[in-house]
Design a protein around this motif. Sequence first.
Motif, PDB file in Angstrom:
ATOM      1  N   GLY A   1      35.552  -2.249  65.576  1.00 16.71           N
ATOM      2  CA  GLY A   1      35.383  -2.263  64.167  1.00 16.71           C
ATOM      3  C   GLY A   1      33.980  -2.036  64.484  1.00 16.71           C
TER       4      GLY A   1
ATOM      5  N   THR B   1      35.936  -0.752  55.630  1.00 14.57           N
ATOM      6  CA  THR B   1      35.962   0.337  56.957  1.00 14.57           C
ATOM      7  C   THR B   1      36.613   0.513  58.160  1.00 14.57           C
ATOM      8  N   GLY B   2      36.395   1.691  58.711  1.00 15.76           N
ATOM      9  CA  GLY B   2      36.505   1.505  60.519  1.00 15.76           C
ATOM     10  C   GLY B   2      35.760   2.312  61.580  1.00 15.76           C
TER      11      GLY B   2
ATOM     12  N   CYS C   1      31.112   5.284  60.786  1.00 13.75           N
ATOM     13  CA  CYS C   1      32.147   4.218  60.033  1.00 13.75           C
ATOM     14  C   CYS C   1      33.131   5.556  59.389  1.00 13.75           C
TER      15      CYS C   1
ATOM     16  N   CYS D   1      39.215   4.309  55.563  1.00 18.06           N
ATOM     17  CA  CYS D   1      40.961   4.248  56.230  1.00 18.06           C
ATOM     18  C   CYS D   1      41.673   5.229  55.573  1.00 18.06           C
TER      19      CYS D   1
ATOM     20  N   ARG E   1      46.644   3.570  54.825  1.00 21.58           N
ATOM     21  CA  ARG E   1      46.248   2.618  55.757  1.00 21.58           C
ATOM     22  C   ARG E   1      44.815   1.150  55.452  1.00 21.58           C
TER      23      ARG E   1
ATOM     24  N   SER F   1      41.889  -1.948  55.903  1.00 23.38           N
ATOM     25  CA  SER F   1      40.506  -2.833  56.534  1.00 23.38           C
ATOM     26  C   SER F   1      40.528  -4.109  55.656  1.00 23.38           C
ATOM     27  N   ASN F   2      39.964  -5.260  56.482  1.00 18.58           N
ATOM     28  CA  ASN F   2      39.470  -6.154  55.000  1.00 18.58           C
ATOM     29  C   ASN F   2      39.140  -5.704  54.096  1.00 18.58           C
TER      30      ASN F   2
ATOM     31  N   GLY G   1      35.588  -3.885  60.181  1.00 14.83           N
ATOM     32  CA  GLY G   1      36.593  -4.375  60.623  1.00 14.83           C
ATOM     33  C   GLY G   1      37.462  -2.955  61.406  1.00 14.83           C
ATOM     34  N   VAL G   2      38.934  -3.206  61.541  1.00 15.43           N
ATOM     35  CA  VAL G   2      39.844  -2.012  61.928  1.00 15.43           C
ATOM     36  C   VAL G   2      40.727  -0.865  61.346  1.00 15.43           C
ATOM     37  N   CYS G   3      40.667   0.284  60.565  1.00 14.10           N
ATOM     38  CA  CYS G   3      41.885   0.485  60.052  1.00 14.10           C
ATOM     39  C   CYS G   3      43.080   0.881  60.452  1.00 14.10           C
ATOM     40  N   LYS G   4      44.078  -0.521  60.085  1.00 12.89           N
ATOM     41  CA  LYS G   4      45.186  -0.257  60.461  1.00 12.89           C
ATOM     42  C   LYS G   4      46.366   0.431  58.956  1.00 12.89           C
TER      43      LYS G   4
END
Length: 188
Positions: free
Chosen positions: A128, A144-145, A153, A156, A160, A162-163, A169-172
Motif C-alpha cells: 500500500g 488506489t494501490g 499509485c 485498480c 479489481r 481497493s478500499n 490500500g492494495v488493489c485486489k
Amino acid sequence: ANECHDTRCKSPFINKPGNLDGTDCVCPPDKFYEITNKGEENCFDCDTFIQGSETSPSSHGGDKILGSSACMCPIGTYYEGGAKLQKCTKCKPGTYNDSSGLEPNCSICPAGKYSEAGSSSCSDCPDGHISKEGSDCSMCPAGTGPNSTKTACENCGIGRFSNPDKTGGVCKTFDEGNCPHNQKFGGS
C-alpha cells in the motif's frame, strides 16, 4: 664495540612485519597515524576517529600505516572529511552504504525502496506504499494501490478494487471472499 641495542619501535609504534631492526615503524592496525599540530608523530585510536573527534588525521596512508589502510568507517556510514574535522557520519534516510571504508557518500535507495538512517541496505516499501528514489515510503490515496514496482499509485482497473475509504490500500481482484461492501460476487 659490540653491544646490545633495542630493536623495538618506540611506543605507540610497532615494528612493521618482517622488520626486526626498529627502523621501519608503523601504527598498530586499530590506530591511525597523525602528525600533531606540534609536528609530533603519533598513533590514535580508530574509535576516536570513527565517532568523530576534534583531531585532524592528516595522513591515512603512507609508510606509517600497517596494512592497506587506516581506520575504516563502518557499514551504514560515510566518511566526512575536511580541513578541521574528519569523522564517520550515519547515512541519511533513503540512502545506504553496504561496505566499510572511506566512502565519501552513501548510495541512494532506488524508487520503491526505503531505508532508515545508518542503513547498510534498502528495503521494499510495505504493501500500500510507494517511494521515489531516495525518499521515504508514502501511502497510496484511498481507492488506489501501488504498481508492481511500488513507484507510483494507480487506479485498480477493471475487475479489481481497493478500499475507497482507507489510504494505503492494495488493489485486489474480486472473488467470493472480498467483494466491496454491499456487493455480491457472481453473475447478475
